[in-house]
Structures are given as C-alpha cells and as structure tokens.
Design an enzyme around this catalytic site. Structure first.
Site, PDB file in Angstrom:
ATOM      1  N   LYS A  54       6.479  -7.001   2.600  1.00  0.00           N
ATOM      2  CA  LYS A  54       5.939  -5.889   2.738  1.00  0.00           C
ATOM      3  C   LYS A  54       6.093  -4.855   1.775  1.00  0.00           C
ATOM      4  O   LYS A  54       5.045  -4.286   1.241  1.00  0.00           O
ATOM      5  CB  LYS A  54       6.473  -5.263   4.176  1.00  0.00           C
ATOM      6  CG  LYS A  54       5.795  -5.944   5.338  1.00  0.00           C
ATOM      7  CD  LYS A  54       6.604  -5.418   6.541  1.00  0.00           C
ATOM      8  CE  LYS A  54       5.976  -6.426   7.691  1.00  0.00           C
ATOM      9  NZ  LYS A  54       6.909  -6.519   8.852  1.00  0.00           N
ATOM     10  N   GLN A  98      11.289  -3.623  11.997  1.00  0.00           N
ATOM     11  CA  GLN A  98      10.953  -4.883  12.172  1.00  0.00           C
ATOM     12  C   GLN A  98      11.502  -5.545  13.483  1.00  0.00           C
ATOM     13  O   GLN A  98      12.723  -5.428  13.812  1.00  0.00           O
ATOM     14  CB  GLN A  98      11.691  -5.697  11.048  1.00  0.00           C
ATOM     15  CG  GLN A  98      11.488  -7.192  10.772  1.00  0.00           C
ATOM     16  CD  GLN A  98       9.889  -7.443  10.609  1.00  0.00           C
ATOM     17  OE1 GLN A  98       8.964  -6.908  10.040  1.00  0.00           O
ATOM     18  NE2 GLN A  98       9.583  -8.356  11.351  1.00  0.00           N
ATOM     19  N   ASP A 121       2.457   0.439  13.252  1.00  0.00           N
ATOM     20  CA  ASP A 121       2.606  -0.980  13.994  1.00  0.00           C
ATOM     21  C   ASP A 121       1.537  -0.804  15.160  1.00  0.00           C
ATOM     22  O   ASP A 121       1.224  -1.760  15.719  1.00  0.00           O
ATOM     23  CB  ASP A 121       3.777  -1.341  14.541  1.00  0.00           C
ATOM     24  CG  ASP A 121       4.599  -2.305  13.768  1.00  0.00           C
ATOM     25  OD1 ASP A 121       3.792  -3.441  13.219  1.00  0.00           O
ATOM     26  OD2 ASP A 121       5.958  -2.268  13.568  1.00  0.00           O
TER      27      ASP A 121
HETATM   28  N1  GUN Z   1       7.989  -8.931  14.462  1.00  0.00           N
HETATM   29  C1  GUN Z   1       6.823 -10.113  14.196  1.00  0.00           C
HETATM   30  N2  GUN Z   1       5.486  -9.257  14.164  1.00  0.00           N
HETATM   31  C2  GUN Z   1       5.971  -7.965  13.885  1.00  0.00           C
HETATM   32  C3  GUN Z   1       4.952  -6.771  13.768  1.00  0.00           C
HETATM   33  O1  GUN Z   1       3.715  -6.923  13.689  1.00  0.00           O
HETATM   34  N3  GUN Z   1       5.643  -5.621  13.474  1.00  0.00           N
HETATM   35  C4  GUN Z   1       6.980  -5.609  13.605  1.00  0.00           C
HETATM   36  N4  GUN Z   1       7.527  -4.383  13.555  1.00  0.00           N
HETATM   37  N5  GUN Z   1       7.939  -6.543  13.873  1.00  0.00           N
HETATM   38  C5  GUN Z   1       7.374  -7.822  14.059  1.00  0.00           C
END
Ligand code: GUN
Length: 295
Positions: A54, A98, A121
């Site tokens: 990211k 996350q 998200d």
């Molecule tokens: N863990 C797995 N996929 C995601 C996601 O799309 N967003 C977040 N914040 N954590 C994740």
C-alpha cells in the site's frame, strides 16, 4: 473451451494510470494531495506485505502515505486514541486499519471509531448502510475491484445468475450487495452460499458467474460448474513452501480443472489481488475530492 484469463495485473495497471493522472490534476488545480494512513497492529507477515504494498503504490501514484506499526500488545484504548488523532489530521483523507486485529482488540469498536468520511475500506456501518440502499460513498476495495474486473473484461452482469461462495463482511456480503444494485455493472440475480449451505454444487452448477471467496483451496472444482461459466477467484491460500522457503499460494478454485470449462477465469496470483490495492487508492483520491468539495 479455452478460457479467457482475466488479468488483474493488467487491469489494475490501467486504473492506476487513470488515478495517477487525476492525482496530478488535483495537485495542480486545487493544491490538494490525497493522504492515506495505514495502521498495523502486530507482526502478521502477510499483513506486513500488504501494508508495504500500500505504501509503495501510494508513492508511485503521488499519494501521501503514512504508516503506523504498533506492537501486538497495544491496548484497544491506545489504538482508539490514535484513530481519534488521525480523524482530526487534515493531511489524512483515508484511514486503513489492517485486519485481522489481535484477539484482545474488538474489531467492531475500532471500525466504528473511524470517521466515515475517512473510511476508505468502506467498513464503517454508515458506509455499509449507504451501499445497501444504493447510495455508496466508498465501495469496499476487494468487491469494487471484482466489479471492475467484470466490467472491464466485457462480462455482462445484467440478469446474470451470480453465485457468491463465502459471506464475510470484507468480500462475500458486499460483493453480493454491489452486484444486485439497480445500475450498470450490476443488476444480477445473486445467491450467497456459505458453510451452512446444504448443497453448494446445486447453486454453483447453474451459475453464470461464480465469485469464490470461501478461504479454502479447491472449494470449487470442475464438477461443480457449468460450461461457459465466468470465475472470479478471491482466495489466497498457502498450501506449503518451496525448497527456498517461498510461500506457495493458490486460490479457492481448482484452476487447472475449472479453466477447461470456463469462459473466463482469474488467476491467483495476478487476479483479484492487484485490484484491491488499486481500489484503495481510488477511494483515497475520492476522499480527498469529497473533502475539497469537488464531489
Ligand atoms: N485484511 C484483508 N483484506 C483487508 C481489507 O480490504 N482491508 C483491511 N483493512 N484489512 C484487510
């Protein structure tokens, strides 16, 4: 039938170019730089890889990024205090915590604490609700990436029988919701299968499009699908390590078997994966534009 391989890598590249241009324009015309913060609690190796990707992608597209790595024993109160600070930080347009979080932290409390305007998200209940009624601000990244893969590969969803396998809040439920909306790139008849479904094959055999998000290798095999099906494989399952210690990853679908019957199929890796991060960048750009009053 030789299946069309839907390359998420290629489609993500196109969309990233579009985002990069828009980010440059936003800076030039409005002096606004979109800002994204990622928060990682603990040392889960897969999460560390995702968060690293990211940061790298943000930098490549001209998006400001910040990363907070917190120890695994961080208290919920300390995490909530950090989120409160980030909610008020004008440089930051998007906040991503996350998942999964360590067991002692209540995930719902954390997701509820993020300002819905910065919830790139799309996991805050306000944003989940807005999607449900067809008025979304932010579509969750993986489901949005799936919709883009279908649209940009010329796969018609209007009136299609779509079967989603898996009912998670991150993928299964939101992709079902997106594809049943009354709009372009949706208008599907959607069925959701899960661990308590009596006969998954009964549903998958009549599907025009299968979205496999079960989190289990070989959850979908050739005998479970019809000729000409379109397959989107969201799974990332580690099935072992190479002699050099590299993780061997496969999806939820028996790719080799199913590709003989499918019209189109996504590979793992190189399918849905690259799209998720790209859609996060798109949501961060969108958050900056909303804050600047441009949408
Ligand atoms: N863990 C797995 N996929 C995601 C996601 O799309 N967003 C977040 N914040 N954590 C994740």
């Amino acid at each position: 039938m030789t299946a069309q391989i839907i390359s998420g890598t290629e489609i993500a590249k196109q969309i990233r170019e579009e985002i990069k241009q828009e980010v440059a324009e936003l800076k030039e015309k409005h002096n606004v730089v979109p800002g994204l913060v990622t928060v990682l609690v603990g040392e889960d190796p897969a999460s560390q890889v995702y968060v690293g990707q990211k940061e790298k992608t943000s930098a490549a597209l001209g998006i400001y990024s910040e990363r907070h790595d917190l120890p695994a024993d961080t208290s919920e109160a300390d995490l909530l205090a950090l989120i409160d600070k980030l909610n008020k930080d004008p440089k930051i347009h998007g906040i991503l915590v996350q998942l999964p979080l360590p067991k002692h932290i209540n995930e719902t409390n954390v997701l509820f604490a993020i300002d819905p305007k910065k919830d790139v998200d799309g996991f805050h209940p306000v944003n989940v609700g807005k999607l449900m009624i067809g008025e979304p601000d932010y579509l969750p990244c993986t489901p949005h990436g799936i919709q883009q893969l279908l649209m940009r590969s010329g796969i018609e969803t209007d009136g299609a029988e779509v079967v989603v396998v898996g009912r998670s809040n991150i993928v299964g439920k939101p992709i079902a919701n997106i594809l049943l909306q009354k709009q372009k790139g949706a208008n599907a008849t959607v069925t959701i299968c899960h661990t308590h479904t009596r006969d998954i094959s009964f549903h998958t055999k009549r599907a025009d499009i299968i979205i496999a998000a079960a989190g289990k290798a070989n959850a979908i095999t050739a005998d479970m699908v019809k000729e000409g099906v379109v397959i989107i494989d969201v799974g990332v399952n580690e099935i072992g390590k190479t002699a050099e210690g590299k993780r061997i990853l496969v999806g939820d679908v028996d790719f080799e078997g199913v590709k003989e019957k499918a019209r189109a199929i996504t590979p793992v890796p190189g399918g849905v994966g690259p799209m998720t991060i790209t859609m996060l960048m798109l949501n961060t750009l969108r958050a900056a534009k909303i804050k600047a009053g441009l949408i």
